[in-house]
Design a protein around this motif. Structure first.
Motif, mmCIF file in Angstrom:
data_model
loop_
_atom_site.group_PDB
_atom_site.id
_atom_site.type_symbol
_atom_site.label_atom_id
_atom_site.label_comp_id
_atom_site.label_asym_id
_atom_site.label_seq_id
_atom_site.Cartn_x
_atom_site.Cartn_y
_atom_site.Cartn_z
ATOM 1 N N SER A 1 17.665 -2.354 -3.625
ATOM 2 C CA SER A 1 18.223 -2.054 -5.222
ATOM 3 C C SER A 1 17.246 -2.199 -6.108
ATOM 4 C CB SER A 1 19.355 -3.286 -5.383
ATOM 5 O OG SER A 1 20.249 -3.103 -6.441
ATOM 6 N N GLY A 2 17.126 -1.266 -7.002
ATOM 7 C CA GLY A 2 16.145 -1.359 -7.832
ATOM 8 C C GLY A 2 15.635 0.230 -8.425
ATOM 9 N N SER A 3 14.882 0.216 -9.106
ATOM 10 C CA SER A 3 14.106 1.326 -9.760
ATOM 11 C C SER A 3 13.841 2.445 -8.717
ATOM 12 C CB SER A 3 13.133 1.057 -10.779
ATOM 13 O OG SER A 3 11.979 0.685 -10.116
ATOM 14 N N CYS A 4 13.921 3.551 -9.344
ATOM 15 C CA CYS A 4 13.585 4.799 -8.285
ATOM 16 C C CYS A 4 13.277 5.958 -9.117
ATOM 17 C CB CYS A 4 14.648 5.014 -6.991
ATOM 18 S SG CYS A 4 16.392 5.414 -7.594
ATOM 19 N N GLU A 5 12.878 6.972 -8.473
ATOM 20 C CA GLU A 5 13.020 8.229 -9.013
ATOM 21 C C GLU A 5 14.110 9.027 -8.396
ATOM 22 O OE1 GLU A 5 8.833 10.529 -9.886
ATOM 23 O OE2 GLU A 5 8.257 8.748 -8.408
ATOM 24 N N PHE A 6 14.781 9.924 -9.008
ATOM 25 C CA PHE A 6 15.636 10.731 -8.779
ATOM 26 C C PHE A 6 15.235 12.191 -9.073
ATOM 27 C CE2 PHE A 6 19.478 13.240 -9.774
ATOM 28 C CZ PHE A 6 20.260 13.090 -8.840
ATOM 29 N N ILE A 7 15.284 12.858 -7.883
ATOM 30 C CA ILE A 7 14.630 14.300 -7.953
ATOM 31 C C ILE A 7 16.034 15.260 -7.746
ATOM 32 C CG2 ILE A 7 13.068 15.868 -6.951
ATOM 33 C CD1 ILE A 7 12.551 12.279 -6.405
ATOM 34 N N PRO A 8 16.449 15.849 -8.781
ATOM 35 C CA PRO A 8 17.657 16.772 -8.376
ATOM 36 C C PRO A 8 17.124 18.110 -7.596
ATOM 37 C CG PRO A 8 16.965 16.553 -10.845
ATOM 38 C CD PRO A 8 16.288 15.771 -10.118
ATOM 39 N N ASP A 9 18.121 18.636 -7.194
ATOM 40 C CA ASP A 9 17.948 19.933 -6.359
ATOM 41 C C ASP A 9 19.285 20.643 -6.558
ATOM 42 O OD1 ASP A 9 16.659 21.824 -4.964
ATOM 43 O OD2 ASP A 9 16.886 20.975 -3.051
ATOM 44 N N SER A 10 19.020 21.991 -6.380
ATOM 45 C CA SER A 10 20.234 22.839 -6.426
ATOM 46 C C SER A 10 21.383 22.557 -5.724
ATOM 47 C CB SER A 10 19.715 24.250 -6.020
ATOM 48 O OG SER A 10 19.515 24.291 -4.643
ATOM 49 N N GLY A 11 22.658 22.847 -6.423
ATOM 50 C CA GLY A 11 23.856 22.380 -5.762
ATOM 51 C C GLY A 11 24.165 20.906 -5.603
ATOM 52 N N GLY A 12 23.589 20.218 -6.421
ATOM 53 C CA GLY A 12 23.925 18.634 -6.423
ATOM 54 C C GLY A 12 23.032 17.878 -5.398
ATOM 55 N N SER A 13 22.349 18.481 -4.343
ATOM 56 C CA SER A 13 21.685 17.911 -3.655
ATOM 57 C C SER A 13 20.458 17.161 -4.527
ATOM 58 C CB SER A 13 20.787 18.948 -2.592
ATOM 59 O OG SER A 13 21.897 19.598 -1.877
ATOM 60 N N PHE A 14 19.968 16.041 -3.773
ATOM 61 C CA PHE A 14 18.895 15.275 -4.504
ATOM 62 C C PHE A 14 18.146 14.465 -3.517
ATOM 63 C CE2 PHE A 14 22.539 12.590 -4.282
ATOM 64 C CZ PHE A 14 22.186 11.387 -3.951
ATOM 65 N N LYS B 1 13.397 11.766 -12.370
ATOM 66 C CA LYS B 1 14.030 11.068 -13.348
ATOM 67 C C LYS B 1 14.093 9.700 -13.081
ATOM 68 C CE LYS B 1 16.967 14.813 -14.701
ATOM 69 N NZ LYS B 1 18.323 15.145 -14.717
ATOM 70 N N ASP B 2 13.897 8.873 -13.848
ATOM 71 C CA ASP B 2 13.928 7.041 -13.495
ATOM 72 C C ASP B 2 15.281 7.086 -13.494
ATOM 73 O OD1 ASP B 2 11.395 6.858 -14.165
ATOM 74 O OD2 ASP B 2 11.668 6.287 -16.078
ATOM 75 N N ALA B 3 15.744 6.494 -12.369
ATOM 76 C CA ALA B 3 16.935 5.991 -11.992
ATOM 77 C C ALA B 3 17.288 4.632 -11.595
ATOM 78 C CB ALA B 3 17.620 6.900 -11.159
ATOM 79 N N ARG B 4 18.174 4.012 -11.020
ATOM 80 C CA ARG B 4 18.609 2.795 -10.485
ATOM 81 C C ARG B 4 19.340 3.305 -9.046
ATOM 82 N NH1 ARG B 4 22.498 -0.896 -9.401
ATOM 83 N NH2 ARG B 4 23.902 -0.027 -10.765
ATOM 84 N N CYS B 5 18.592 2.650 -8.084
ATOM 85 C CA CYS B 5 19.330 3.190 -6.655
ATOM 86 C C CYS B 5 19.640 2.101 -6.064
ATOM 87 C CB CYS B 5 18.203 4.114 -5.864
ATOM 88 S SG CYS B 5 17.766 5.622 -6.450
ATOM 89 N N VAL B 6 20.758 2.256 -5.281
ATOM 90 C CA VAL B 6 20.829 1.103 -4.325
ATOM 91 C C VAL B 6 21.299 1.812 -2.879
ATOM 92 C CG1 VAL B 6 22.904 -0.625 -3.744
ATOM 93 C CG2 VAL B 6 22.376 -0.153 -6.157
ATOM 94 N N VAL B 7 20.589 1.317 -1.895
ATOM 95 C CA VAL B 7 20.743 1.630 -0.494
ATOM 96 C C VAL B 7 21.174 0.647 0.320
ATOM 97 C CG1 VAL B 7 19.377 2.649 1.563
ATOM 98 C CG2 VAL B 7 18.506 3.401 -0.974
ATOM 99 N N LYS B 8 22.132 1.065 1.003
ATOM 100 C CA LYS B 8 23.033 -0.064 1.721
ATOM 101 C C LYS B 8 22.833 0.264 3.352
ATOM 102 C CE LYS B 8 26.447 -1.851 -1.257
ATOM 103 N NZ LYS B 8 28.025 -1.890 -1.581
ATOM 104 N N GLN B 9 22.716 -0.507 4.172
ATOM 105 C CA GLN B 9 22.708 -0.180 5.590
ATOM 106 C C GLN B 9 23.516 -1.237 6.375
ATOM 107 O OE1 GLN B 9 18.271 -0.368 6.363
ATOM 108 N NE2 GLN B 9 18.367 1.861 6.763
ATOM 109 N N ASN B 10 24.420 -0.969 7.004
ATOM 110 C CA ASN B 10 25.507 -1.723 7.694
ATOM 111 C C ASN B 10 26.296 -2.623 6.735
ATOM 112 O OD1 ASN B 10 25.081 -0.534 10.471
ATOM 113 N ND2 ASN B 10 22.985 -1.728 10.361
ATOM 114 N N GLY B 11 26.581 -2.012 5.595
ATOM 115 C CA GLY B 11 27.293 -3.108 4.644
ATOM 116 C C GLY B 11 26.347 -4.071 3.842
ATOM 117 N N ASP B 12 25.138 -3.931 4.115
ATOM 118 C CA ASP B 12 24.165 -4.925 3.408
ATOM 119 C C ASP B 12 23.198 -4.204 2.492
ATOM 120 O OD1 ASP B 12 25.093 -7.386 4.564
ATOM 121 O OD2 ASP B 12 23.838 -7.125 6.423
ATOM 122 N N ILE B 13 22.898 -4.569 1.263
ATOM 123 C CA ILE B 13 22.017 -4.064 0.534
ATOM 124 C C ILE B 13 20.663 -4.109 1.055
ATOM 125 C CG2 ILE B 13 21.144 -3.915 -1.854
ATOM 126 C CD1 ILE B 13 23.591 -4.838 -3.008
ATOM 127 N N ALA B 14 19.799 -3.027 1.267
ATOM 128 C CA ALA B 14 18.713 -2.811 1.910
ATOM 129 C C ALA B 14 17.381 -2.736 0.780
ATOM 130 C CB ALA B 14 18.582 -1.935 3.022
#
Length: 114
Positions: free
Chosen positions: A37-50, A22-35
């Motif tokens: 931030s932008g559009s992404c695909e979100f792929i859900p899995d069972s039990g809340g995993s993704f 599904k279309d989503a917006r993702c933010v990935v931080k490494q060591n406190g800095d934004i590495a």
């Protein structure tokens, strides 16, 4: 849980990433800095995993194509990144943020998917 089962679970954590997300917006931080931030695909899995990935063949980080968040117990997940070399690298354990439940925070990273 025995070691063989844990290895099997972690080895299959990225399998759902082959599915259409599904279309989503993702933010990935490494060591406190934004590495990333932008559009992404979100792929859900069972039990809340993704999993998350950018559309097409774009990398989400310089050497990472996909990130998986595999729930191992309530509020706790194992996070891995699939490298451009095909290595499923372990990032470590993350806990669900109490401030923002779309985010999972590890020792030196944070993954958010909205």
């Amino acid at each position: 849980m025995n070691k063989a089962l844990i290895v099997l679970i972690l080895a299959t954590a990225l399998v759902p990433l082959a599915a259409k997300g599904k279309d989503a917006r993702c933010v990935v931080k490494q060591n406190g800095d934004i590495a990333y931030s932008g559009s992404c695909e979100f792929i859900p899995d069972s039990g809340g995993s993704f999993g998350i990935r950018r559309k097409g063949n774009a990398r989400i980080l310089p050497n990472i194509t996909d990130i998986s968040v595999f729930i191992v117990s309530p509020g706790v997940a194992e996070v891995r990144g699939l490298t451009t070399s095909g290595i499923n690298s372990r990032w470590g354990t993350a806990v669900r943020s109490k401030k923002d439940t779309a985010c999972w925070t590890g020792p030196d990273f944070e993954i958010c998917a909205y």
